[in-house]
Design an enzyme around this catalytic site. Structure first.
Site, mmCIF file in Angstrom:
data_model
loop_
_atom_site.group_PDB
_atom_site.id
_atom_site.type_symbol
_atom_site.label_atom_id
_atom_site.label_comp_id
_atom_site.label_asym_id
_atom_site.label_seq_id
_atom_site.Cartn_x
_atom_site.Cartn_y
_atom_site.Cartn_z
ATOM 1 C CD1 TRP A 36 -1.596 1.414 -6.017
ATOM 2 C CD2 TRP A 36 -2.108 3.487 -4.645
ATOM 3 N NE1 TRP A 36 -2.791 2.327 -6.417
ATOM 4 C CE2 TRP A 36 -3.006 3.468 -5.474
ATOM 5 C CE3 TRP A 36 -1.885 4.326 -3.679
ATOM 6 C CZ2 TRP A 36 -3.777 4.421 -5.729
ATOM 7 C CZ3 TRP A 36 -2.925 5.421 -3.674
ATOM 8 C CH2 TRP A 36 -3.808 5.269 -4.777
ATOM 9 C CG HIS A 37 0.118 5.839 -1.180
ATOM 10 N ND1 HIS A 37 -0.339 4.744 -0.489
ATOM 11 C CD2 HIS A 37 -0.933 6.829 -0.816
ATOM 12 C CE1 HIS A 37 -1.467 4.853 -0.018
ATOM 13 N NE2 HIS A 37 -1.974 6.238 -0.243
ATOM 14 N N GLY A 38 3.654 5.612 -4.056
ATOM 15 C CA GLY A 38 4.918 6.282 -4.741
ATOM 16 C C GLY A 38 5.987 5.685 -5.063
ATOM 17 C CB SER A 97 -1.030 -0.100 1.275
ATOM 18 O OG SER A 97 -1.671 1.385 1.484
ATOM 19 C CG PHE A 154 -0.337 8.894 -4.891
ATOM 20 C CD1 PHE A 154 -1.016 9.534 -3.832
ATOM 21 C CD2 PHE A 154 1.084 9.230 -4.739
ATOM 22 C CE1 PHE A 154 -0.408 10.138 -2.925
ATOM 23 C CE2 PHE A 154 1.807 9.847 -3.643
ATOM 24 C CZ PHE A 154 0.807 10.337 -2.761
#
Lengths: 287, 481
Positions: free
Chosen positions: B325-327, B322, B481
């Site tokens: 996923w953000h960066g 997770s 994102f």
């Protein structure tokens, strides 16, 4: 079908717009009818150099409405506004190299200044003077105008009126003043056509109204003076020569000998410096 | 096209009128209108990125049909693999390519070997993390027979590119959103009014809260070494509200906009800063993403079944993925890992499902004990947000170290009138959302006629706040994102 929804939304929007419009009209009337300052013989205008340097108590019947970061075009609008109420005998305006730099043109668009300038000038802004000459943050101008004109009526709209400010501290470490005034994002600034034209307009306005215009260069520390680019000094000199022949009184105190403790920072003087400057100014004006 | 822009303010009413008056006779043409509008909305940034959206949509549309017509389980699995590979491959290339090769190079350097790596000049397409996950959810649900594959290409393409939620979520499940394109939508006055209110509240959170916080956050985080500890703590708290205002504000505008067109999107934020523990926080923050990971990663890994080590492993995997996923930065990995560490004690003590109901439903104010846990949870998440905000792990660690020094009890270095206003607005946000904590959003009201004038006055007041105190156009954080 969303007829009722559209109708109710439209009514809400209309009520909102009407409420804002009524407040706008009332505030415009107040701006026009309420005089911003008491009548005085001497009106002092300019930016922070003047704001910290010229104590109006040191001159007979004077008022200082200078504000920091004020470009000449704003001084012009302020003067035009005040002249619609009364005509002073004398206008004293700051006149230094940084006043001619085109970093002043960024004050209507760059986020560092645009909010402050918009908040001060919403009541006196003249789009025709600037719209085709410089970048303007119209959104900010709209927001500040809305804030002061459309939310509720108020009698006083004096955000463009400054005053003399006293400072007793001294700190000569703001070496970046030269960079701020004469460079932007690493590139050297040019002469500002808008500032020079505005200065010319101020001169002409004073001439038409029979007002004695006095341009004053306030004392700056040697470390600042050394850093001023030549083209600005040359332009200053050119303007001084031309204006002097047209009856404008030019007083250059930029090289006035002052102790370091008289400087607020390298390009402003504090209260102690102001006292000495006012003594010199009175001596020049009245002896 | 940004939600808080003049272009959107012109785009939305025109689309609304065309949708309900011009194209309402036929469902297919109405969907087609939404598709064209969505492509215009997205293409406003850069029309070239439309090719990726169209590619992703086409791929999963045909894979869905192929899976349904596959004769063998292996073929079905292969098609699913193709969908996952292609979608994640797109994401990996555009988002993570430079991160991976740089990390690869750093790893070699760590062992004393240097390799020449050439990062590519890749522009990250707006919303790629959102729509790839959305199309993936479709493929996976078709594979699992939870959903019949659609043969309505217009509906499917519109589902993928539906403009309110295309660029920053909520990440919609096909089982929820796709069927809404098959059924005729009739205008619901109350739904539309609620949608408008939600848009207004979302704009308030984004423009007044988030954008004003951003001004100070940018300064404090850029110059953290010059500020005292209390200023750094203030910066971290302001960032917590910036990211909340920004992201939940966007979600509110997206959900409210969808409501205007008769669509129901899932709730994405449920007042997460009132959470009493970290497990509750993650049930309330970015709900569409956390449930996506739960359903498509956590449960397939075994979820809460198995021994404690399996559960711990799965928890760490979810949080770190997770974070990633953000960066494409190790800071997001650390952020995810830190949240996993916070979660661990609850998991081990089997207390991660304690606080399932909204807080304090019987009284207006919470108990002292609840306030303590709310504040504690907020502090923990705020510390983790420092990693989310900073550009490097070392800088984030330095920031936190400086935050916990003796000057924490001093007055912050930056106390200006504008900051005081920002803090008052944050207080207003907290009070309103506390009062509305049992509702779906901060401005959800019953349409009682005796409170009509009060409601409409409050709408006007919020509009004025948005106009006057809007903090200058900042990008939505989650666009990156």
């Amino acid at each position: 079908m969303p007829n009722k929804f559209i109708k109710h939304s439209a009514i809400f929007c209309l009520c909102f717009v009407m409420y804002s419009a009524i407040n706008l009209m009332i505030n415009k009337v107040f701006i026009k009818s309420v005089s911003p300052i008491n009548e005085t013989n001497i009106l002092i205008l300019g930016d922070s150099h003047i704001e910290t340097a010229l104590n109006p108590n040191g001159l007979p019947n004077a008022t200082n409405i200078a504000q920091s970061a004020e470009p000449y075009v704003v001084s012009l609008w302020k003067l035009e506004k005040i002249l619609s109420y009364y005509t002073p005998d004398t206008v004293i305006l700051g006149f230094s190299a940084h006043n001619l730099s085109d970093f002043n043109d960024l004050k209507f668009s760059h986020s560092i200044w645009s909010k402050e300038i918009a908040e001060r000038t919403y009541g006196i802004f003249d789009l025709t003077d600037v719209s085709d000459k410089i970048e303007i943050d119209y959104q900010m101008l709209f927001r500040m105008s809305f804030k002061h004109l459309c939310i509720f009526p108020k009698k006083k709209h004096l955000t463009y009126i400054g005053n003399f400010t006293r400072h007793t501290e001294h700190n000569l470490s703001n070496a970046n003043a030269i960079e701020r005034h004469f460079f932007f994002e690493g590139k050297p600034c040019n002469l500002s056509v808008l500032s020079i034209n505005s200065l010319n307009s101020i001169k002409e306005l004073c001439r038409k109204k029979g007002i004695q215009l006095i341009l004053i260069s306030t004392p700056v520390h040697e470390s600042y003076r050394k850093g001023i680019p030549e083209k600005f000094k040359d332009e200053l000199h050119k303007i001084s020569t031309r204006y002097s022949s047209e009856g404008v009184y030019i007083l250059d105190y930029s090289t006035l000998e002052l102790h370091d403790s008289c400087y607020l920072n390298i390009n402003h003087i504090n209260t102690f410096g102001s006292d000495i400057l006012m003594e010199n100014l009175r001596s020049n004006l009245y002896h | 096209m940004l939600f808080n822009s003049i272009e959107f303010a012109i785009f939305l009413p025109i689309l609304f009128m065309l949708y309900w008056y011009g194209f309402n006779k036929q469902l297919k043409t109405q969907n087609a209108l939404l598709l064209v509008a969505s492509y215009i909305f997205y293409g406003w940034w850069d029309w070239r990125f439309l090719t990726l959206v169209v590619f992703s949509s086409s791929l999963d549309y045909f894979i869905g049909i192929a899976m349904a017509t596959s004769k063998t389980a292996i073929a079905k699995k292969l098609f699913l693999g193709l969908s996952i590979g292609a979608n994640l491959g797109l994401l990996a290339f555009f988002k993570y390519f430079n991160f991976f090769i740089q990390s690869f190079s750093d790893a070699f350097l760590f062992f004393g070997q240097s390799i020449d790596v050439r990062p590519l000049n890749i522009i990250l397409p707006v919303g790629i993390s959102f729509y790839t996950f959305q199309t993936l959810s479709y493929s996976i649900d078709v594979y699992r027979n939870k959903l019949q594959p659609t043969r309505d290409i217009i509906s499917f393409f519109t589902f993928v590119s539906f403009f309110p939620q295309l660029v920053a979520g909520p990440i919609e499940r096909a089982t929820n959103l796709l069927p809404q394109f098959y059924t005729n939508r009739s205008f619901d006055y109350n739904k539309a009014v609620d949608g408008l209110r939600q848009i207004l509240w979302g704009l308030f959170k984004k423009v007044v809260i988030a954008d004003n916080c951003a001004y100070y956050v940018n300064d404090i985080f850029s110059n953290y070494s010059t500020y005292n500890a209390s200023t750094l703590a203030l910066g971290a708290v302001l960032f917590a509200f910036q990211i909340y205002g920004d992201f939940s504000g966007y979600s509110d505008i997206a959900i409210g906009t969808a409501r205007l067109f008769g669509f129901n999107l899932m709730q994405n934020f449920a007042f997460p800063y009132f959470s009493r523990d970290i497990a509750e926080f993650w049930r309330r923050w970015h709900i569409s993403l956390s449930t996506w990971f739960r359903d498509y990663v956590y449960i397939p890994l075994g979820g809460s079944r198995g021994n404690m080590w399996t559960k711990i492993r799965n928890t760490f995997i979810i949080f770190i993925v997770s974070g990633l996923w953000h960066g494409a930065n190790w800071t997001f990995v650390v952020w995810g890992g830190l949240n996993a560490l916070y979660f661990l004690p609850l998991l081990i003590r089997a207390k991660n499902r304690l606080n399932l109901n909204p807080i304090e439903t019987t009284r207006f104010l919470p108990a002292i004990k609840e306030v303590f846990f709310i504040v504690l949870t907020f502090c923990l998440t705020t510390i983790a947000w420092v990693f989310f905000r900073d550009k490097s792990v070392s800088v984030a660690i330095e920031y936190i170290k400086r935050m916990f020094s003796t000057s924490l009890l001093r007055v912050p270095d930056i106390m200006q009138s504008q900051l005081i206003f920002t803090m008052i607005f944050i207080l207003l946000l907290v009070v309103v959302e506390w009062i509305q904590r049992r509702k779906e959003h901060g401005m959800q009201f019953n349409n009682k006629s005796n409170l009509r004038i009060l409601r409409r006055t409050s709408y006007a007041a919020i509009i004025m706040l948005i106009i006057v105190y809007g903090g200058g156009q900042q990008d939505f954080i989650y666009f990156q994102f």
